[in-house]
Design a protein around this motif. Structure first.
Motif, PDB file in Angstrom:
ATOM      1  N   ARG A  10       1.158  -1.184   0.354  1.00 32.39           N
ATOM      2  CA  ARG A  10      -0.182  -0.009   0.324  1.00 32.39           C
ATOM      3  C   ARG A  10       1.188   1.349   0.100  1.00 32.39           C
ATOM      4  O   ARG A  10       0.969   2.317  -1.254  1.00 32.39           O
ATOM      5  CB  ARG A  10      -1.201   0.121   1.386  1.00 32.39           C
ATOM      6  CG  ARG A  10      -2.012   0.853   0.964  1.00 32.39           C
ATOM      7  CD  ARG A  10      -2.729   1.210   2.648  1.00 32.39           C
ATOM      8  NE  ARG A  10      -2.045   2.266   3.137  1.00 32.39           N
ATOM      9  CZ  ARG A  10      -2.869   2.633   4.137  1.00 32.39           C
ATOM     10  NH1 ARG A  10      -3.536   2.495   4.569  1.00 32.39           N
ATOM     11  NH2 ARG A  10      -1.623   3.528   5.126  1.00 32.39           N
ATOM     12  N   GLY A  11       2.094   1.215   0.751  1.00 32.51           N
ATOM     13  CA  GLY A  11       2.696   1.946   1.053  1.00 32.51           C
ATOM     14  C   GLY A  11       2.995   2.683  -0.659  1.00 32.51           C
ATOM     15  O   GLY A  11       4.043   4.060  -0.897  1.00 32.51           O
ATOM     16  N   LEU A  12       3.311   1.830  -1.016  1.00 30.45           N
ATOM     17  CA  LEU A  12       4.090   2.224  -2.416  1.00 30.45           C
ATOM     18  C   LEU A  12       2.763   2.592  -3.948  1.00 30.45           C
ATOM     19  O   LEU A  12       3.350   2.529  -4.882  1.00 30.45           O
ATOM     20  CB  LEU A  12       5.385   0.766  -3.174  1.00 30.45           C
ATOM     21  CG  LEU A  12       6.188   0.574  -2.502  1.00 30.45           C
ATOM     22  CD1 LEU A  12       6.832  -0.723  -2.762  1.00 30.45           C
ATOM     23  CD2 LEU A  12       7.279   1.518  -2.751  1.00 30.45           C
ATOM     24  N   LEU A  13       2.406   2.001  -3.509  1.00 27.23           N
ATOM     25  CA  LEU A  13       0.623   2.150  -4.405  1.00 27.23           C
ATOM     26  C   LEU A  13       0.003   3.193  -4.962  1.00 27.23           C
ATOM     27  O   LEU A  13       0.628   3.602  -6.916  1.00 27.23           O
ATOM     28  CB  LEU A  13      -0.562   1.304  -3.859  1.00 27.23           C
ATOM     29  CG  LEU A  13      -1.640   1.131  -4.885  1.00 27.23           C
ATOM     30  CD1 LEU A  13      -1.279  -0.319  -6.231  1.00 27.23           C
ATOM     31  CD2 LEU A  13      -3.057   0.519  -4.574  1.00 27.23           C
ATOM     32  N   LYS A  14       0.087   4.160  -4.847  1.00 26.69           N
ATOM     33  CA  LYS A  14      -0.154   5.850  -5.196  1.00 26.69           C
ATOM     34  C   LYS A  14       1.099   5.528  -6.139  1.00 26.69           C
ATOM     35  O   LYS A  14       1.032   6.581  -6.896  1.00 26.69           O
ATOM     36  CB  LYS A  14      -0.674   6.647  -4.074  1.00 26.69           C
ATOM     37  CG  LYS A  14      -1.439   7.614  -5.001  1.00 26.69           C
ATOM     38  CD  LYS A  14      -1.390   8.688  -4.099  1.00 26.69           C
ATOM     39  CE  LYS A  14      -2.122  10.091  -4.746  1.00 26.69           C
ATOM     40  NZ  LYS A  14      -2.393  11.473  -4.172  1.00 26.69           N
ATOM     41  N   LEU A  15       2.172   6.000  -5.215  1.00 32.37           N
ATOM     42  CA  LEU A  15       3.282   6.311  -6.441  1.00 32.37           C
ATOM     43  C   LEU A  15       3.648   5.968  -7.136  1.00 32.37           C
ATOM     44  O   LEU A  15       3.725   6.164  -8.594  1.00 32.37           O
ATOM     45  CB  LEU A  15       4.503   6.363  -4.602  1.00 32.37           C
ATOM     46  CG  LEU A  15       4.487   7.408  -3.732  1.00 32.37           C
ATOM     47  CD1 LEU A  15       5.584   7.668  -3.087  1.00 32.37           C
ATOM     48  CD2 LEU A  15       3.797   8.940  -5.075  1.00 32.37           C
ATOM     49  N   TYR A  16       3.036   4.420  -7.414  1.00 34.55           N
ATOM     50  CA  TYR A  16       3.765   3.452  -8.525  1.00 34.55           C
ATOM     51  C   TYR A  16       2.892   4.136  -9.386  1.00 34.55           C
ATOM     52  O   TYR A  16       2.701   3.758 -11.159  1.00 34.55           O
ATOM     53  CB  TYR A  16       3.687   2.111  -8.275  1.00 34.55           C
ATOM     54  CG  TYR A  16       4.020   0.977  -9.046  1.00 34.55           C
ATOM     55  CD1 TYR A  16       4.922   0.861  -9.138  1.00 34.55           C
ATOM     56  CD2 TYR A  16       2.329   0.231  -9.126  1.00 34.55           C
ATOM     57  CE1 TYR A  16       4.887  -0.604 -10.577  1.00 34.55           C
ATOM     58  CE2 TYR A  16       2.657  -0.429 -10.124  1.00 34.55           C
ATOM     59  CZ  TYR A  16       3.682  -0.919 -11.126  1.00 34.55           C
ATOM     60  OH  TYR A  16       4.034  -2.644 -11.626  1.00 34.55           O
TER      61      TYR A  16
ATOM     62  N   GLN B 218      -6.048   9.768 -10.826  1.00 33.42           N
ATOM     63  CA  GLN B 218      -6.470   8.772 -11.380  1.00 33.42           C
ATOM     64  C   GLN B 218      -6.343   7.985 -10.022  1.00 33.42           C
ATOM     65  O   GLN B 218      -6.393   6.990 -10.074  1.00 33.42           O
ATOM     66  CB  GLN B 218      -5.899   8.229 -13.239  1.00 33.42           C
ATOM     67  CG  GLN B 218      -6.372   9.030 -13.684  1.00 33.42           C
ATOM     68  CD  GLN B 218      -5.432   8.761 -15.270  1.00 33.42           C
ATOM     69  OE1 GLN B 218      -4.418   8.462 -14.810  1.00 33.42           O
ATOM     70  NE2 GLN B 218      -6.463   9.082 -16.384  1.00 33.42           N
ATOM     71  N   ALA B 219      -4.900   7.663 -10.061  1.00 34.84           N
ATOM     72  CA  ALA B 219      -4.402   6.889  -8.479  1.00 34.84           C
ATOM     73  C   ALA B 219      -4.626   7.353  -7.041  1.00 34.84           C
ATOM     74  O   ALA B 219      -5.312   6.261  -6.943  1.00 34.84           O
ATOM     75  CB  ALA B 219      -2.686   7.763  -8.508  1.00 34.84           C
ATOM     76  N   SER B 220      -5.790   8.775  -7.470  1.00 34.82           N
ATOM     77  CA  SER B 220      -6.266   8.895  -6.086  1.00 34.82           C
ATOM     78  C   SER B 220      -7.139   7.997  -6.366  1.00 34.82           C
ATOM     79  O   SER B 220      -7.763   7.195  -5.302  1.00 34.82           O
ATOM     80  CB  SER B 220      -6.535  10.249  -5.898  1.00 34.82           C
ATOM     81  OG  SER B 220      -7.256  10.317  -4.636  1.00 34.82           O
ATOM     82  N   MET B 221      -8.538   7.778  -7.204  1.00 29.91           N
ATOM     83  CA  MET B 221      -9.165   6.889  -7.142  1.00 29.91           C
ATOM     84  C   MET B 221      -8.974   5.731  -7.456  1.00 29.91           C
ATOM     85  O   MET B 221      -9.823   5.192  -6.368  1.00 29.91           O
ATOM     86  CB  MET B 221     -10.228   7.924  -8.284  1.00 29.91           C
ATOM     87  CG  MET B 221     -10.787   9.176  -8.571  1.00 29.91           C
ATOM     88  SD  MET B 221     -11.919   9.600  -9.411  1.00 29.91           S
ATOM     89  CE  MET B 221     -13.274   8.120  -9.455  1.00 29.91           C
TER      90      MET B 221
END
Length: 474
Positions: A43-49, A99-102
């Motif tokens: 999860r810590g990588l997910l949005k930035l990825y 897009q990443a936020s949603m």
């Protein structure tokens, strides 16, 4: 009822006589610790990825490239090779960060929706033990599938389904270690909650660092290894766990087929109402991994130690570290209040948690005004996280314990899943709220979070008395 008069749920062992808790708590502690290592590491990588790599054509090959004094070279990429991306993209805003936020909100929401169905499967079909194992296997596969970029959404689906089977059923097994009325149950859930956060604390130093030094997929693979370790611990410790509801029913000891009484239906209704009030709490709280992680990545100056640039994903370890530090202190404080007859009820504690959460984002309002368009100190996101962690401790473990205490035993896994439905709605809402992080000024965005948190706390205080009449003095 005195502790001596309570019939134990399991034979008392030498371990329990010495440490005051059954050995099964240790098994569940470490199984959940490694599962949370895998979940929060990913999860810590997910949005930035998604925002900096998967959904853009000029990609950061390593997490945090732009943080370095000499940024690493970007690499070319093609998001259209990701299975189903063309269809999903049409349902989202055009900006990669939005897009990443949603998608972050939808993913973290769905992992809290499927536990409702996982609870039903455990109560009616497989039992808690088998359902936990099936969930763990699905999650391990999902983490490793994440290594293949074109299978990104398939990996997320496996993780969502696996978490749904795993999460509610390992939590209810903590409660089943203790007989009804055992005063050690709240303490057991506090210990269990620290296991969750120990995994969440250490994962970012492993997964985040691997992603920064060797590349994103090494971080995801490390999360998969953590899930495998959790499965091994759980399978090795089966003999220390209590029989689940289906086992008891097969032996004629259960009451699976009896309909719910009127009093039980009232308790179910009260828990559903309480879950509804939790939605806004989770929508604000889950900005940690969403917009707060974006702030940590883009608006925070991270130090370099011995030539190593600390990755921004280490920010995700601040919250679990604060939980590990503050949970024992709050436990002592609540016991002190209990001796004086001033300890708040569970619902009052949860209302306080919402209020503290809202107040914590005043720090970020001040930080946004101080930092402006540049980068600022670690103090702002870290101090905000310290405060919201206290709010979390007043709500989350208290709610878990309350569900196991007041739910009808034969549907306890389903009711634990219902508790997580509030997290589903809150996490999904957090993704929509996160869109305004890029559209509004930062101080106005954090003011919105403050108002939402305080409003949820006020609503919970307003419903305190009617809920207490149904739930009793819990």
């Amino acid at each position: 009822m005195s502790e001596q008069a309570i019939e134990p749920a399991l034979p008392v062992t030498a371990f329990e006589r010495r440490f005051k808790h059954p050995p099964g708590l240790v098994i569940l502690f470490f199984a959940e610790m490694w599962e949370r290592f895998s979940y929060y590491g990913m999860r810590g990588l997910l949005k930035l990825y998604m925002a900096n790599y998967l959904f853009v054509t000029a990609r950061e090959a390593y997490q945090g490239c732009r943080q370095h004094a000499q940024p690493c070279d970007l690499v070319a990429g093609d998001p259209t090779t990701v299975f189903a991306w063309e269809f999903i993209k049409g349902l989202l805003p055009s900006a990669p960060n939005e897009q990443a936020s949603m998608l972050y909100g939808l993913y973290t929401g769905l992992v809290y929706l499927t536990p409702f169905f996982g609870g039903i499967l455990a109560d009616k079909v497989w039992g808690q033990r088998k359902t936990v194992v099936i969930g763990g296997v699905l999650m391990a596969i999902g983490h490793f599938v994440m290594a293949f970029e074109n299978s990104f959404f398939i990996a997320l689906l496996l993780l969502i389904l696996g978490n749904g089977a795993f999460k509610p059923n390992i939590s209810t097994q903590v409660g089943s270690l203790y007989p009804k009325g055992d005063p050690r149950r709240d303490g057991a859930f506090t210990i269990f909650y620290m296991g969750i956060n120990l995994g969440a604390f250490i994962c970012n130093f492993v997964c985040g660092t691997l992603a920064a030094v060797y590349g994103w997929h090494y971080g995801f693979a490390a999360a998969g290894v953590g899930m495998c370790l959790g499965l091994v611990v759980y399978l090795a410790g089966q003999k220390y766990l209590a029989k689940d509801n289906l086992m008891k029913t097969a032996e004629g000891a259960g009451e699976q087929k009896q309909p719910l009484s009127g009093d039980e239906w009232k308790r179910v209704g009260a828990l559903v109402a309480l879950c509804a009030l939790n939605v806004v709490f989770w929508a604000v709280y889950e900005q940690q991994g969403n917009t707060m992680q974006s702030w940590a990545d883009e608006k925070t100056v991270w130090p370099t130690v011995l030539g190593f640039q600390i990755p921004s994903t280490w920010f995700q370890s601040v919250n679990p570290l604060c939980i590990i530090l503050f949970a024992p202190l709050l436990d002592v404080f609540w016991r002190w209040q209990a001796k004086r007859g001033t300890e708040p009820t569970s619902v009052s504690k949860m209302a306080l948690g919402c209020t503290i959460l809202g107040l914590s984002f005043i720090v970020m309002i001040l930080g946004a005004q101080a930092v402006g368009d540049g980068k600022g100190s670690l103090f702002w996101p870290v101090f905000c996280t310290l405060l919201l962690t206290i709010g979390e401790l007043y709500l989350s473990p208290i709610g878990l314990s309350l569900v196991t205490k007041v739910s009808p035993v034969r549907i306890v896994s389903m009711m634990m899943g219902m508790w997580f439905v509030s997290s589903f709605l809150g996490n999904t809402l957090s993704g929509y709220i996160g869109i305004f992080y890029t559209r509004w000024s930062k101080d106005m965005f954090f003011l919105l979070l403050t108002v939402l948190g305080l409003g949820a706390g006020a609503a919970m205080f307003a419903f305190n008395k009617p809920l207490r009449r149904v739930l009793g003095q819990h």
